[in-house]
Design a protein around this motif. Structure first.
Motif, PDB file in Angstrom:
ATOM      1  N   GLU A   1       4.359 -13.972 -26.288  1.00 46.92           N
ATOM      2  CA  GLU A   1       5.094 -14.854 -25.388  1.00 46.92           C
ATOM      3  C   GLU A   1       6.324 -15.443 -26.066  1.00 46.92           C
ATOM      4  O   GLU A   1       7.363 -15.626 -25.417  1.00 46.92           O
ATOM      5  CB  GLU A   1       4.182 -15.978 -24.893  1.00 46.92           C
TER       6      GLU A   1
ATOM      7  N   SER B   1       9.896 -15.944 -24.148  1.00 43.84           N
ATOM      8  CA  SER B   1       9.868 -17.252 -23.482  1.00 43.84           C
ATOM      9  C   SER B   1      11.241 -17.654 -22.945  1.00 43.84           C
ATOM     10  O   SER B   1      11.352 -18.197 -21.832  1.00 43.84           O
ATOM     11  CB  SER B   1       9.342 -18.325 -24.434  1.00 43.84           C
TER      12      SER B   1
ATOM     13  N   ILE C   1      11.965 -15.545 -19.867  1.00 38.60           N
ATOM     14  CA  ILE C   1      11.224 -16.025 -18.696  1.00 38.60           C
ATOM     15  C   ILE C   1      11.950 -17.200 -18.055  1.00 38.60           C
ATOM     16  O   ILE C   1      12.163 -17.226 -16.839  1.00 38.60           O
ATOM     17  CB  ILE C   1       9.783 -16.403 -19.095  1.00 38.60           C
ATOM     18  N   SER C   2      12.358 -18.160 -18.863  1.00 37.86           N
ATOM     19  CA  SER C   2      13.063 -19.324 -18.304  1.00 37.86           C
ATOM     20  C   SER C   2      14.452 -18.943 -17.821  1.00 37.86           C
ATOM     21  O   SER C   2      14.909 -19.413 -16.767  1.00 37.86           O
ATOM     22  CB  SER C   2      13.140 -20.439 -19.344  1.00 37.86           C
TER      23      SER C   2
ATOM     24  N   CYS D   1      15.471 -16.195 -16.587  1.00 40.22           N
ATOM     25  CA  CYS D   1      15.396 -15.389 -15.359  1.00 40.22           C
ATOM     26  C   CYS D   1      14.666 -16.125 -14.241  1.00 40.22           C
ATOM     27  O   CYS D   1      14.411 -15.536 -13.181  1.00 40.22           O
ATOM     28  CB  CYS D   1      14.687 -14.059 -15.637  1.00 40.22           C
TER      29      CYS D   1
ATOM     30  N   ALA E   1      11.659 -16.764 -14.016  1.00 41.33           N
ATOM     31  CA  ALA E   1      10.565 -15.846 -13.705  1.00 41.33           C
ATOM     32  C   ALA E   1       9.247 -16.584 -13.506  1.00 41.33           C
ATOM     33  O   ALA E   1       8.957 -17.567 -14.187  1.00 41.33           O
ATOM     34  CB  ALA E   1      10.424 -14.819 -14.815  1.00 41.33           C
TER      35      ALA E   1
ATOM     36  N   PRO F   1       4.847 -16.022 -12.779  1.00 45.73           N
ATOM     37  CA  PRO F   1       3.768 -15.056 -13.021  1.00 45.73           C
ATOM     38  C   PRO F   1       3.511 -14.165 -11.804  1.00 45.73           C
ATOM     39  O   PRO F   1       3.595 -14.609 -10.661  1.00 45.73           O
ATOM     40  CB  PRO F   1       2.559 -15.950 -13.310  1.00 45.73           C
TER      41      PRO F   1
ATOM     42  N   TYR G   1       5.669 -11.388 -15.571  1.00 51.71           N
ATOM     43  CA  TYR G   1       6.505 -12.359 -14.876  1.00 51.71           C
ATOM     44  C   TYR G   1       7.606 -11.623 -14.122  1.00 51.71           C
ATOM     45  O   TYR G   1       8.062 -10.561 -14.553  1.00 51.71           O
ATOM     46  CB  TYR G   1       7.134 -13.348 -15.864  1.00 51.71           C
ATOM     47  N   ARG G   2       8.014 -12.222 -13.012  1.00 44.85           N
ATOM     48  CA  ARG G   2       9.042 -11.597 -12.171  1.00 44.85           C
ATOM     49  C   ARG G   2      10.130 -12.619 -11.888  1.00 44.85           C
ATOM     50  O   ARG G   2       9.842 -13.738 -11.466  1.00 44.85           O
ATOM     51  CB  ARG G   2       8.408 -11.127 -10.860  1.00 44.85           C
ATOM     52  N   GLY G   3      11.395 -12.232 -12.164  1.00 44.64           N
ATOM     53  CA  GLY G   3      12.507 -13.138 -11.951  1.00 44.64           C
ATOM     54  C   GLY G   3      13.774 -12.363 -11.623  1.00 44.64           C
ATOM     55  O   GLY G   3      13.725 -11.197 -11.196  1.00 44.64           O
TER      56      GLY G   3
ATOM     57  N   ILE H   1       9.061  -8.971 -16.634  1.00 42.60           N
ATOM     58  CA  ILE H   1       8.837  -9.242 -18.053  1.00 42.60           C
ATOM     59  C   ILE H   1       7.348  -9.109 -18.343  1.00 42.60           C
ATOM     60  O   ILE H   1       6.520  -9.783 -17.721  1.00 42.60           O
ATOM     61  CB  ILE H   1       9.326 -10.650 -18.427  1.00 42.60           C
TER      62      ILE H   1
END
Length: 244
Positions: free
Chosen positions: A11, A15, A18-19, A21, A23, A25, A35-37, A46
């Motif tokens: 992660e 990380s 994720i933020s 994008c 994104a 879960p 994760y999807r963004g 991701i």
């Protein structure tokens, strides 16, 4: 438009992505975490694969069965080999991936899978044993983009291993098998799955340490993964314009 998939083993290595994008879960994936963004007009998936080749191959296969991406990116941290010109915090881009410890230990020394004669991939007469070729245009463009943004970057072969080289002697031994700039534990597996599925593949890693006698005081994991992710966010920002 087809999504971009980004994978990493932990992660910490995604990380910021994720933020960046925004994104969230994705349900239905117990392993890996997915994760999807969105970033720069691109849908971004991701995946956190876990450590090692088996986890990486399993997770990548799950993702490629669920999604049909236009690009698969593997990222994270890696160790730079002597002579690569790379230091801690720099970026390495893979021109090829080698399964560097899969082969045969003979009385004359280590030999690759070609000695066994069974390739890890074969299609239309192409046989791949240890060294997996990657898309040169993708790698060169990523290196150019990174250098343009001020990152010290090198392009070259990556070596994927099950046992990290924790001594300078071991690092020299690995370079005698395959020329390379960076060592890691997952990239070759992800590259092999991408080859099987025919998906364009890019691997970019931040350098957390040098391949030398192991001294964790000289490492900087956070700097390595931060630089890699910050660059990938800008790369995603411009991906659609570049591919038009």
């Amino acid at each position: 438009m087809s999504p971009v998939i980004v994978t990493a083993s932990t992660e910490m290595e995604v990380s910021l992505l994720i933020s960046g994008c925004s994104a969230l879960p994705v349900a239905g994936f117990d392993h890996p975490g997915v994760y999807r963004g969105e970033r720069g007009g691109s849908e971004v998936i991701i995946g956190i694969t876990g450590i090692g080749k088996v986890n990486a191959a399993y997770a990548t296969t799950l993702l490629l069965e669920r999604y049909t991406p236009r690009l698969l990116v593997n990222t994270g941290c890696g160790g730079a080999f002597p002579g690569s010109g790379l230091g801690v915090g720099d970026l390495a881009v893979a021109s090829s991936e080698s399964l560097a410890d899969e082969g045969v230990q003979t009385p004359q020394g280590w030999r690759g899978l070609d000695l066994i004669g069974i390739p890890v991939f074969e299609k239309r007469g192409e046989k791949v044993f240890n060294e997996i070729p990657l898309a040169r245009d993708l790698a060169e463009q990523a290196r150019f983009d990174a250098e343009t943004r001020g990152y010290r970057t090198a392009l070259g072969g990556f070596l994927t291993v099950s046992t990290c080289s924790g001594t300078a002697v071991r690092g020299t031994e690995m370079l005698q098998r395959f020329p390379g700039i960076c060592e890691n534990m997952e990239g070759g597996a992800v590259a092999q799955v991408a080859l099987i599925y025919g998906v364009p593949f890019l691997e970019l890693r931040g350098i957390s340490n040098l391949v030398e006698d192991r001294d964790f005081r000289r490492w900087n994991l956070q700097l390595a993964v931060t630089n890699a992710q910050q660059f990938l966010l800008t790369y995603l920002d411009n991906l659609n314009a570049r591919q038009q």
